[in-house]
Design an enzyme around this catalytic site. Sequence first.
Site, PDB file in Angstrom:
ATOM      1  N   GLU A 327       0.848  -1.198   0.000  1.00  0.00           N
ATOM      2  CA  GLU A 327       0.000   0.000   0.000  1.00  0.00           C
ATOM      3  C   GLU A 327       0.878   1.241   0.000  1.00  0.00           C
ATOM      4  OE1 GLU A 327      -4.131  -1.110   2.303  1.00  0.00           O
ATOM      5  OE2 GLU A 327      -2.518  -0.229   3.476  1.00  0.00           O
ATOM      6  N   CYS A 328       0.660   2.136  -0.925  1.00  0.00           N
ATOM      7  CA  CYS A 328       1.327   3.428  -0.996  1.00  0.00           C
ATOM      8  C   CYS A 328       2.852   3.250  -0.914  1.00  0.00           C
ATOM      9  CB  CYS A 328       0.798   4.371   0.069  1.00  0.00           C
ATOM     10  SG  CYS A 328       1.158   6.117  -0.261  1.00  0.00           S
ATOM     11  N   GLY A 329       3.478   3.574   0.212  1.00  0.00           N
ATOM     12  CA  GLY A 329       4.921   3.399   0.321  1.00  0.00           C
ATOM     13  C   GLY A 329       5.346   1.964   0.105  1.00  0.00           C
TER      14      GLY A 329
END
Length: 436
Positions: A327-329
């Site tokens: 997720e994201c990073g």
Amino acid sequence: MAAGFVISAPASGVGKTTLTLALARAWRNRGLNVQCFKSGPDYIDPAFHAAATGRASVNVDSWAMDRVAISHLVCRGADADVVLAEGSMGLFDGVAARGVSGTGATADIAEMLGWPVLLVIDPSGQAQTAAAIAAGLRDYRPGVRLAGVVLNRVASPRHEDLVRRALNDSGIAVFGALPRHAEISLPKRHLGLVQAEEQGEIGKLIDEAARFVAEHVDLDAVLRSAASWSPQPAAKGLNVTPPGQRIALARDAAFSFVYPHMLEAWRAAGAEISTFSPLSDEAPDASADVCWLPGGYPELHAGKIAANARFRSGLRAFAETRPVHGECGGYMVLGTALTDADGVRHEMTGLLGLETSFAKRRMHLGYRLAALAAPMPGHRSGARLRGHEFHYSTILAQPDTPLAVVHDPTGAVIAETGSQRGHATGTFFHLIAEDR
């Protein structure tokens, strides 16, 4: 019966989090059991709440969650003496289009739970106008009740007196006024506060904030203004399916943005979670059947991540036979490369073709509704997932098969589709809930 109320403000940056932590610790010091919640999609503040109260805090979100889910989550406050829900942004700030049970505004939660609002106002650069703002917030929405006001960062006794008189004339209770006090400011970085686990002195900081607030705020009057609240157990819990039976979860300073309610829901459904630290060059547990990389601050540790060969090779080996999701990073680390704010390009794990850069910051912020075009751990193809995106990276390449069709709250299609390749999947949004 618990005393319940919402802490909100006219805008961000006024002091909601500091006041929430201070009140929670001050009442805990008096021997009361205090339960906190966070209204909205903030994954940093709940850890501060837990540090102040000794009890886990979770998010409640009217855009992403239905009333049943919110009722289920707040039931954890049933045995508390005081329940505080810290708002996000301004009291009525949400998105233009209604979500599952509201727009994501703090006011939705206040009205839904029947809790009055303790308003934090920073009157810097104004005096009587602060009363006009408070009165406007009080009268804006009939179902939202204002308990009173705490003034923050007042400049002088004369300044306080002017504001107090105007508020009293407007029929608004003033529970206290806090002079400027730099020592209790919480450190910040580009995605918000520096995380609680990164601050070795967080306990002392909260204690100082509690002492300071207890000197200047009538804690008993605040409690008397709260609503007596006895939650009714929800018929159902969250609509959450664990991504696997045994989950290897990346967890350290670079990978820590995960909503507490998600982890609790996974465990409640029978899943086991084992954590590992990519920054310590650890690989995911070989006995796990899925690996999950949350968001966080990989851009601050990109060089170390790139150099940690055991982590990178272990993750690649894991992904040969089992699903890995970021997720994201975490999604960025699954990609080919990440360029940091200084323009240095760092090789990532290469499980996906994504390449991102922080050299030219561009903010991506907002709720996301994703219709999965392919399955991801815990969710079938076609599932509708609700989440929130917040980062400053720029996509340089996103060449893999799109994971989802992603819309913002207005219905506009956005470019951050996520990716899928082999057993690896990734999204820029942080998952909050799946539509029932």
